[in-house]
Enzyme design. Structure first.
Site, PDB file in Angstrom:
ATOM      1  N   GLY A 169      59.831  41.200  39.969  1.00  0.00           N
ATOM      2  CA  GLY A 169      60.564  42.269  40.643  1.00  0.00           C
ATOM      3  C   GLY A 169      60.156  42.405  42.088  1.00  0.00           C
ATOM      4  CB  ALA A 404      69.050  13.623  64.136  1.00  0.00           C
TER       5      ALA A 404
HETATM    6  C1  HXC Z   1      53.802  49.561  34.383  1.00  0.00           C
HETATM    7  C2  HXC Z   1      53.209  47.540  33.530  1.00  0.00           C
HETATM    8  C3  HXC Z   1      54.191  46.892  34.309  1.00  0.00           C
HETATM    9  C4  HXC Z   1      54.989  47.696  35.174  1.00  0.00           C
HETATM   10  C5  HXC Z   1      53.165  45.399  33.166  1.00  0.00           C
HETATM   11  N1  HXC Z   1      52.616  46.566  32.826  1.00  0.00           N
HETATM   12  N2  HXC Z   1      54.143  45.563  34.065  1.00  0.00           N
HETATM   13  N3  HXC Z   1      53.022  48.865  33.560  1.00  0.00           N
HETATM   14  N4  HXC Z   1      54.757  49.017  35.160  1.00  0.00           N
HETATM   15  N5  HXC Z   1      55.894  47.171  35.968  1.00  0.00           N
HETATM   16  C6  HXC Z   1      51.528  46.794  31.889  1.00  0.00           C
HETATM   17  C7  HXC Z   1      51.933  46.489  30.473  1.00  0.00           C
HETATM   18  O1  HXC Z   1      52.536  47.621  29.883  1.00  0.00           O
HETATM   19  C8  HXC Z   1      50.587  46.183  29.829  1.00  0.00           C
HETATM   20  O2  HXC Z   1      49.922  47.401  29.569  1.00  0.00           O
HETATM   21  C9  HXC Z   1      49.817  45.501  30.968  1.00  0.00           C
HETATM   22  O3  HXC Z   1      50.495  45.881  32.170  1.00  0.00           O
HETATM   23  C10 HXC Z   1      49.854  43.993  30.847  1.00  0.00           C
HETATM   24  O4  HXC Z   1      51.200  43.579  30.671  1.00  0.00           O
HETATM   25  P1  HXC Z   1      51.637  42.512  29.557  1.00  0.00           P
HETATM   26  O5  HXC Z   1      53.093  42.589  29.422  1.00  0.00           O
HETATM   27  O6  HXC Z   1      50.792  42.710  28.339  1.00  0.00           O
HETATM   28  O7  HXC Z   1      51.175  41.152  30.262  1.00  0.00           O
HETATM   29  P2  HXC Z   1      51.875  39.742  30.207  1.00  0.00           P
HETATM   30  O8  HXC Z   1      52.254  39.414  28.819  1.00  0.00           O
HETATM   31  O9  HXC Z   1      50.942  38.830  30.923  1.00  0.00           O
HETATM   32  O10 HXC Z   1      53.233  39.872  31.040  1.00  0.00           O
HETATM   33  C11 HXC Z   1      53.189  40.168  32.424  1.00  0.00           C
HETATM   34  C12 HXC Z   1      54.603  40.505  32.951  1.00  0.00           C
HETATM   35  C13 HXC Z   1      55.213  41.607  32.038  1.00  0.00           C
HETATM   36  C14 HXC Z   1      55.462  39.252  32.930  1.00  0.00           C
HETATM   37  C15 HXC Z   1      54.441  40.959  34.385  1.00  0.00           C
HETATM   38  O11 HXC Z   1      54.251  42.677  31.905  1.00  0.00           O
HETATM   39  C16 HXC Z   1      56.473  42.171  32.578  1.00  0.00           C
HETATM   40  O12 HXC Z   1      57.541  41.581  32.419  1.00  0.00           O
HETATM   41  N6  HXC Z   1      56.385  43.363  33.202  1.00  0.00           N
HETATM   42  C17 HXC Z   1      57.527  44.036  33.726  1.00  0.00           C
HETATM   43  C18 HXC Z   1      58.071  43.337  34.917  1.00  0.00           C
HETATM   44  C19 HXC Z   1      59.160  44.117  35.560  1.00  0.00           C
HETATM   45  O13 HXC Z   1      60.287  44.097  35.102  1.00  0.00           O
HETATM   46  N7  HXC Z   1      58.774  44.959  36.555  1.00  0.00           N
HETATM   47  C20 HXC Z   1      59.601  45.929  37.195  1.00  0.00           C
HETATM   48  C21 HXC Z   1      60.434  45.177  38.146  1.00  0.00           C
HETATM   49  S1  HXC Z   1      61.528  46.187  39.013  1.00  0.00           S
HETATM   50  P3  HXC Z   1      48.953  47.594  28.305  1.00  0.00           P
HETATM   51  O14 HXC Z   1      48.534  49.023  28.397  1.00  0.00           O
HETATM   52  O15 HXC Z   1      49.756  47.255  27.122  1.00  0.00           O
HETATM   53  O16 HXC Z   1      47.825  46.609  28.550  1.00  0.00           O
HETATM   54  C22 HXC Z   1      60.906  46.162  40.518  1.00  0.00           C
HETATM   55  C23 HXC Z   1      61.835  46.748  41.487  1.00  0.00           C
HETATM   56  C24 HXC Z   1      61.352  46.639  42.922  1.00  0.00           C
HETATM   57  O17 HXC Z   1      59.856  45.693  40.778  1.00  0.00           O
HETATM   58  C25 HXC Z   1      62.504  46.190  43.762  1.00  0.00           C
HETATM   59  C26 HXC Z   1      62.158  46.116  45.214  1.00  0.00           C
HETATM   60  C27 HXC Z   1      63.094  45.186  45.934  1.00  0.00           C
END
Ligand code: HXC
Length: 513
Positions: A169, A404
Site C-alpha cells: 500500500g 541517438a
Molecule cells: C495494522 C497490521 C497491518 C496494517 C499488518 N499488521 N499490516 N496492523 N495495519 N496495515 C499486523 C498484523 O495484524 C499482524 O498483527 C502483524 O502486523 C504481522 O502481520 P502478518 O499478516 O502476520 O505478517 P505477514 O504474514 O508477514 O504479512 C505481512 C503483510 C500483511 C503482507 C504486510 O500483514 C498484509 O497484507 N497487511 C496489510 C497490507 C495492507 O493492505 N495495508 C494497507 C494498505 S492501504 P498480529 O497482532 O497478528 O501480530 C494503504 C493506503 C495508503 O497503505 C495509500 C497512500 C497512497
C-alpha cells in the site's frame, strides 16, 4: 533522582524490545534483523542518537489503547556513516507489522525536516504493512505528509530507501519518490495491492515473490535499483552508495585521495572487435577507464542495453552512462531511456560529473516501441542530458548513428568535452541502409545491383564511417588513441572541476513524463 533514573532505564529497555522478545525472535526466524540491529549496523559505532523513543500512538478504537509500544513501530534519529551525518528511520515490523500511524508518520516527518534544514541524507529502512488500518484517514494523512516531504527534499538531500520486509500500500510510494531503492532478496516485497486483492479483482493467481519480489522489481519493473542477498549486504550497499554522493545539492561529492601512476591502458586497444556487428562488453571499457574496483553498477539487470553506475576517476566521483552492445546491439529503447534519464538527473542534482560512453546504432524500431511511447520516453533522456549543468564528457567508441548521436550527450546538447576513438562512426545511419536509400535508382539501374550496392556502401563508409568529419566541425574535440583514454578523461574532469553553468530562469522545466 535515583528512582527517576531507574524508571528511565526501565522505559528504555522496554522501548528497545519494541513488540517483545518473542516477536524479535520471529523476525530473526525469517532471516531478518530487527529495526534496531539494522540501525546499529548502518551507523558508525556509538553515533546513533534516537529521537522520539517514547512516542506512542493515540488511537482508542478497536481496543488499541491497551496495545501501546514505545516508539510506535519506528525508530528515528541521526548518526554518522563513515563520519558523515545522516538521518535515519527504521520501521519495526514487530509492532503492528511496522504499519504507519499518525504518530509514526510524525516521527518520520520530524527527521526529514531536520535533514532538509541541516543538509544531510535521509535513509529509510522500510518494513511495513502500509497504513495502520485501525487509524483510518489519520494514517493516510500521515503518508501524504511524508510524500510531500519526499518531493520537497528531492534534489536537496539524497534520499535512499531500503526495502527490508513486506511493503504494501502506501509503504511503496514514499520509496518510489526517493532517489534509490534497494530490496533484500526473498524477504522483501513491494506492491500497491497484494496477491489476495489481485486474485479477487482480476482473478490472477500470483505469489508475493512473483508480484513484487526483488527479482521482479530489479528485472521487469525497474522499481528497485539494487538487490541484496540479506540485510547485512543491503546495509553495506547503502554505505557504498552514499560514498559517491555529497551531503546535499550545495556540496560536491567527497574526493578520495589519488596518486597518479601509470595511467596508460593498453587493453583498450583491442576491445573493439574487427566486425562492426560483433558485440563487446562496455563494462570492460568502464573497468579500464575508472579507478580500480570503483564501478558500482545501478539497475544492473534492468534495461541491460544501457549501463549506468557510479565510479571514480582520479579519486573524483563520476556517474557513468554507456550503451551496451551486448544487449539489443546497444540500441536505445523505452526502458533504457527512462533508466538513463533518471540516473543523469540524479547526478545533475548532486553535482556528480557525467561520463558517457557511446556505441549506439540508433533507436530500437518496431510497433512495440512506438506504441509504448519511444518518442516521449527517448525524449526523457534527451531532456535530461540537455538540462544537466554538471561537467559532461563523452567518448564515442564505435557507432553514433542518427538521433541517438544527438541524444547521447553530444556537443550540441551541452557536453563539455567530446572524444572519439579512431573506430568511431558518426553518421545519419549505417552505410548499407544509407546507400539503399540515397542510391536506390542508381542501384536498380545497374546490371549487377549487388555489386553496385557494395560499391556505394564502400563510398559512403569512406566518407562517413569515421570520426574525422565530426572532428572537422568541432563536434568532436579530439580523436584519441584508446590507450590514452584514462589520461585524457582524468585531465578533462580535473579541468572541469569548477564549471559553472546556469539554465534560463524558470519555475521548473516540463520534462516529458
Ligand atoms: C495494522 C497490521 C497491518 C496494517 C499488518 N499488521 N499490516 N496492523 N495495519 N496495515 C499486523 C498484523 O495484524 C499482524 O498483527 C502483524 O502486523 C504481522 O502481520 P502478518 O499478516 O502476520 O505478517 P505477514 O504474514 O508477514 O504479512 C505481512 C503483510 C500483511 C503482507 C504486510 O500483514 C498484509 O497484507 N497487511 C496489510 C497490507 C495492507 O493492505 N495495508 C494497507 C494498505 S492501504 P498480529 O497482532 O497478528 O501480530 C494503504 C493506503 C495508503 O497503505 C495509500 C497512500 C497512497
Amino acid at each position: 533522582m535515583k528512582d527517576k533514573l531507574n524508571t528511565l532505564n526501565d522505559r528504555i529497555q522496554e522501548a528497545h524490545l519494541g513488540g517483545g522478545e518473542v516477536r524479535v525472535q520471529k523476525q530473526h526466524a525469517k532471516g531478518k534483523l530487527t529495526a534496531r540491529e539494522r540501525v546499529e549496523l548502518l551507523l558508525d559505532a556509538n553515533s546513533f542518537e534516537e529521537i522520539g523513543m517514547f512516542v506512542t500512538h493515540r488511537t482508542t478504537d478497536f481496543g488499541m489503547e491497551k496495545e501501546i509500544y514505545y516508539g510506535d513501530g519506528v525508530i528515528t534519529g541521526y548518526g554518522t556513516v563513515s563520519g558523515r551525518l545522516v538521518y535515519v528511520f527504521a520501521q519495526d515490523f514487530t509492532v503492528f507489522g511496522g504499519s504507519l500511524s499518525e504518530t509514526h508518520a510524525e516521527k518520520i516527518c520530524k527527521i526529514m525536516d531536520m535533514a532538509m534544514e541541516n543538509g544531510a541524507p535521509v535513509i529509510g529502512l522500510n518494513d511495513s504493512g502500509g497504513a495502520r488500518i485501525q487509524e483510518g484517514v489519520r494514517s493516510l494523512g500521515g503518508y501524504a505528509d511524508i510524500f510531500k516531504r519526499n518531493v520537497h527534499a528531492s534534489g536537496v538531500v539524497p534520499q535512499i530507501s531500503a526495502i527490508m520486509g513486506p511493503c504494501a500500500g502506501g509503504a511503496v510510494y514514499s520509496p518510489a519518490m526517493t532517489d534509490f531503492t534497494l530490496m533484500v532478496e526473498n524477504t522483501s516485497y513491494m506492491f500497491v495491492t497484494g496477491p489476495n486483492v489481485v486474485k479477487t479483482v482480476t482473478n490472477e493467481q500470483v505469489t508475493a515473490e512473483e508480484l513484487g519480489g526483488a527479482s521482479t522489481h530489479s528485472t521487469k519493473s525497474g522499481v528497485t535499483h539494487l538487490t541484496a542477498m540479506h540485510d547485512v549486504d543491503c546495509i553495506q550497499k547503502i554505505k557504498k552508495l552514499l560514498s559517491y554522493m555529497p551531503q546535499n545539492c550545495e556540496q560536491k561529492p567527497f574526493k578520495k585521495h589519488y596518486t597518479v601512476g601509470d595511467e596508460e591502458r593498453l587493453k583498450l586497444k583491442d576491445i573493439i572487435p574487427e566486425s562492426a556487428n560483433q558485440p563487446y562488453d562496455m563494462r570492460d571499457v568502464v573497468e579500464q577507464i575508472v579507478d580500480q574496483d570503483s564501478f558500482f553498477e545501478i539497475h544492473e539487470s534492468y534495461a541491460e542495453n544501457i549501463i549506468v553506475g557510479f565510479s571514480r576517476i582520479g579519486g573524483r566521483s563520476v556517474g557513468v552512462v554507456g550503451n551496451q552492445p551486448m544487449s539489443l546491439a546497444g540500441c536505445l529503447d523505452v526502458d533504457s531511456s527512462k533508466k538513463a534519464a533518471r540516473f543523469v538527473r540524479f547526478c545533475d542534482c548532486f553535482n556528480i560529473p557525467l561520463l558517457v560512453l557511446v556505441d549506439v546504432p540508433g533507436f530500437l524500431p518496431g510497433t512495440d516501441q512506438e506504441w509504448n511511447g519511444i518518442i516521449v520516453n527517448g525524449a526523457k533522456l534527451l531532456y535530461a542530458f540537455s538540462e544537466a549543468t554538471v561537467p559532461r564528457v563523452s567518448l564515442i567508441t564505435r557507432k553514433a548513428y542518427g538521433g541517438a548521436y544527438d541524444v547521447m550527450n553530444s556537443k550540441h546538447i551541452g557536453a563539455d568535452m567530446n572524444y572519439a576513438w579512431p573506430s568511431a562512426e558518426i553518421a545519419v545511419m549505417g552505410a548499407k541502409g544509407a546507400s539503399e536509400i540515397i542510391f536506390r535508382k542508381e542501384i536498380a539501374a545497374a546490371k549487377n545491383s549487388e555489386k553496385k550496392l557494395a560499391e556505394k556502401e564502400k563510398e559512403y563508409a569512406t566518407k562517413f564511417a569515421h570520426p574525422y568529419r565530426a572532428a572537422q566541425r568541432g563536434f568532436i574535440d579530439e580523436v584519441i588513441d584508446p590507450k590514452d583514454t584514462r589520461v585524457k578523461l582524468m585531465k578533462a574532469f580535473a579541468m572541469l572541476e569548477n564549471k559553472v553553468a546556469k539554465l534560463p530562469k524558470k519555475k521548473h522545466g516540463n520534462i516529458p513524463l
